[in-house]
Design a protein around this motif. Structure first.
Motif, PDB file in Angstrom:
ATOM      1  N   GLU A  30       0.848  -1.191   0.000  1.00 44.74           N
ATOM      2  CA  GLU A  30       0.000   0.000   0.000  1.00 44.74           C
ATOM      3  C   GLU A  30       0.886   1.245   0.000  1.00 44.74           C
ATOM      4  O   GLU A  30       1.983   1.238   0.568  1.00 44.74           O
ATOM      5  N   ASP A  32      -0.266   4.538   0.894  1.00 42.19           N
ATOM      6  CA  ASP A  32      -0.681   5.631   1.784  1.00 42.19           C
ATOM      7  C   ASP A  32      -0.265   5.369   3.230  1.00 42.19           C
ATOM      8  O   ASP A  32      -1.054   5.524   4.170  1.00 42.19           O
ATOM      9  N   LEU A  33       0.995   4.982   3.417  1.00 46.93           N
ATOM     10  CA  LEU A  33       1.503   4.655   4.749  1.00 46.93           C
ATOM     11  C   LEU A  33       2.535   5.689   5.195  1.00 46.93           C
ATOM     12  O   LEU A  33       3.238   6.278   4.365  1.00 46.93           O
ATOM     13  N   ASN A 345       0.076  -6.887   9.410  1.00 46.60           N
ATOM     14  CA  ASN A 345      -1.209  -6.662   8.757  1.00 46.60           C
ATOM     15  C   ASN A 345      -1.965  -5.521   9.438  1.00 46.60           C
ATOM     16  O   ASN A 345      -2.557  -4.657   8.770  1.00 46.60           O
ATOM     17  N   VAL A 348      -0.289  -2.067   8.650  1.00 49.12           N
ATOM     18  CA  VAL A 348      -0.518  -1.584   7.289  1.00 49.12           C
ATOM     19  C   VAL A 348      -1.984  -1.234   7.057  1.00 49.12           C
ATOM     20  O   VAL A 348      -2.304  -0.149   6.537  1.00 49.12           O
ATOM     21  N   THR A 349      -2.882  -2.119   7.425  1.00 53.30           N
ATOM     22  CA  THR A 349      -4.289  -1.930   7.071  1.00 53.30           C
ATOM     23  C   THR A 349      -5.053  -1.057   8.067  1.00 53.30           C
ATOM     24  O   THR A 349      -6.012  -0.377   7.693  1.00 53.30           O
ATOM     25  N   HIS A 350      -4.635  -1.053   9.323  1.00 54.33           N
ATOM     26  CA  HIS A 350      -5.374  -0.300  10.345  1.00 54.33           C
ATOM     27  C   HIS A 350      -4.612   0.949  10.795  1.00 54.33           C
ATOM     28  O   HIS A 350      -5.187   2.035  10.854  1.00 54.33           O
ATOM     29  N   LYS A 352      -1.988   2.275   9.192  1.00 54.85           N
ATOM     30  CA  LYS A 352      -1.450   3.002   8.033  1.00 54.85           C
ATOM     31  C   LYS A 352      -0.025   3.487   8.302  1.00 54.85           C
ATOM     32  O   LYS A 352       0.325   4.635   8.044  1.00 54.85           O
ATOM     33  N   VAL A 353       0.796   2.560   8.812  1.00 56.10           N
ATOM     34  CA  VAL A 353       2.179   2.885   9.127  1.00 56.10           C
ATOM     35  C   VAL A 353       3.072   1.735   8.663  1.00 56.10           C
ATOM     36  O   VAL A 353       2.696   0.567   8.756  1.00 56.10           O
ATOM     37  N   ALA A 354       4.236   2.095   8.123  1.00 60.00           N
ATOM     38  CA  ALA A 354       5.180   1.095   7.626  1.00 60.00           C
ATOM     39  C   ALA A 354       6.380   1.022   8.563  1.00 60.00           C
ATOM     40  O   ALA A 354       7.147   1.983   8.672  1.00 60.00           O
ATOM     41  N   ARG A 386       0.228   5.561  15.685  1.00 58.61           N
ATOM     42  CA  ARG A 386      -0.312   4.587  14.729  1.00 58.61           C
ATOM     43  C   ARG A 386       0.058   3.160  15.136  1.00 58.61           C
ATOM     44  O   ARG A 386      -0.721   2.221  14.928  1.00 58.61           O
ATOM     45  N   SER A 390      -2.662   0.264  16.106  1.00 56.30           N
ATOM     46  CA  SER A 390      -2.626  -1.061  15.494  1.00 56.30           C
ATOM     47  C   SER A 390      -2.669  -2.165  16.532  1.00 56.30           C
ATOM     48  O   SER A 390      -3.412  -3.158  16.375  1.00 56.30           O
TER      49      SER A 390
END
Length: 397
Positions: A30, A32-33, A345, A348-350, A352-354, A386, A390
């Motif tokens: 994704e 937008d992280l 997971n 990334v999905t909840h 929005k941080v890498a 973030r 998560s």
């Protein structure tokens, strides 16, 4: 008196072909992280480097550039005297486009297909890739993790060094990702064992300047009785955030090996003409910017404290491993009841941080995260929020 550097300043890096910001989706799926991943920082380079680059850019010719001269070598010698109290032999210094290129060529020169190369794990993931690509055999010696600290398992290391097919020990000093600064006793023992078993030691010291308060890095040569059995690879790029300018250097005391390396660099690979911008940035960094580094390290100390305080208050199950170097925090997640796949997971999905999974650095890192804190406190705090979001989410499902 130099002005105080504003490391709090947020710089938008998007749209600059930036690996960390523009290509997040390549690794995390994704785009937008908020990224805390690739090992560079979000800080502007020192003003002196910008001024040097701008001055050079005002000259309209960018022809082939020579690195083998006193100005380049003396800047490195000066840095080693000031920062490490070490008198470096200028004859040993050789240019290279990158530390990984240097290590790759040394592996090629000091081993043959199938030979064993020892790496301490968890380890920088590029080590795995370059050893595999050269058809050598990776041998892991796992660092011991006890009481929130990593140490060397010398018994296991010697057992593997004595194998008849072992040719190279690849050391990361300071260590990425754990942040250890190896002590004089540890380095002395490593050198002794490599000499004893006739194993060539390559020391990757690219993180040598990023140190916590009161910590001191020692170049491997400081304790080498037989420097011809050692090579040191490093760069100013990690310290001063200039990897995009492409320049590194290494030290090879063994004259014959040095000449063979130069033959590969120049005659076979055609890489002996350096990037002019990389070279002048290195010279400027090492001759004018030590004050900037001191302020950077102080700011990173504060970022470490911010992270530790936040986790202790909001996510006490997570522990920042005690580290002495780098801007990469190694976070122990083993007290969570979730797998790393579940954590990633959720991030990334909840959230929005890498944040890098420790599994990237080998099986020994499977229950850890590697967090890049080379950024403003504003960004770091947002990333930690973030992370919290998560983990709290995981606990509710």
């Amino acid at each position: 008196m130099k002005d105080k550097i504003d490391f709090d300043k947020v710089i938008d890096r998007k749209g600059t072909f930036c690996t960390q910001w523009d290509y997040i989706a390549d690794r995390f799926g994704e785009a937008d992280l908020l990224p805390f991943t690739v090992s560079d920082t979000d800080f502007a380079v020192p003003d002196e480097i910008l001024e040097t680059l701008q001055h050079r850019l005002s000259h309209p010719v960018f022809g082939y550039t020579r690195w083998n001269h006193n100005t380049f070598k003396e800047s490195i010698q000066q840095w080693y005297r000031k920062r490490f109290d070490y008198k470096l032999n200028s004859d040993w210094i050789v240019y290279s486009p990158s530390v990984i290129y240097s290590i790759s060529k040394l592996i090629e020169l000091k081993s043959t297909i199938g030979d064993q190369i020892i790496v301490q794990t968890p380890a920088y993931d590029a080590f795995f890739k370059l050893i595999d690509a050269q058809n050598r055999t990776l041998i892991e010696t796992k660092l011991l993790y006890q009481n929130n600290q990593y140490t060397i398992d010398f018994n296991d290391l010697e057992l593997k060094l004595k194998h008849p097919d072992c040719r190279i020990f690849l050391l990361c000093s300071p260590h990425n990702p754990t942040g250890r600064v190896w002590t004089q006793d540890e380095l002395t023992q490593l050198l002794y064992l490599c000499d004893k078993h006739k194993v060539f030691l390559i020391s990757d010291e690219i993180h040598m300047d990023i140190l916590r308060n009161t910590e001191q890095h020692s170049p491997i040569f400081k304790y080498a009785v037989n420097p011809n059995n050692v090579a040191l690879c490093t760069s100013a790029s990690k310290t001063f955030n200039t990897p995009g300018l492409v320049a590194s250097y290494l030290m090879i005391p063994d004259i014959a090996l040095r000449e063979r390396f130069l033959t590969l660099l120049k005659n076979r690979d055609g890489l002996s003409s350096t990037s002019i911008l990389g070279m002048v940035s290195t010279i400027t960094a090492y001759t004018q910017c030590d004050y900037w580094l001191d302020q950077l390290n102080h700011y990173l100390d504060q970022n470490v404290q911010l992270t530790e305080d936040f986790l202790q208050e909001h996510l006490p199950e997570l522990t920042v491993v005690s580290a002495q170097a780098t801007y990469l925090l190694w976070i122990d997640c083993s007290n969570l009841s979730f797998s790393m796949e579940e954590i990633q997971n959720a991030l990334v999905t909840h959230g929005k941080v890498a944040i890098m999974s420790g599994a990237t650095y080998g099986e020994a890192g499977a229950s850890f995260l590697r967090l890049n804190i080379g950024c403003s406190k504003e960004k770091l705090l947002e990333g930690l929020q973030r992370l919290k979001k998560s983990i709290v989410y995981l606990k509710t499902i």
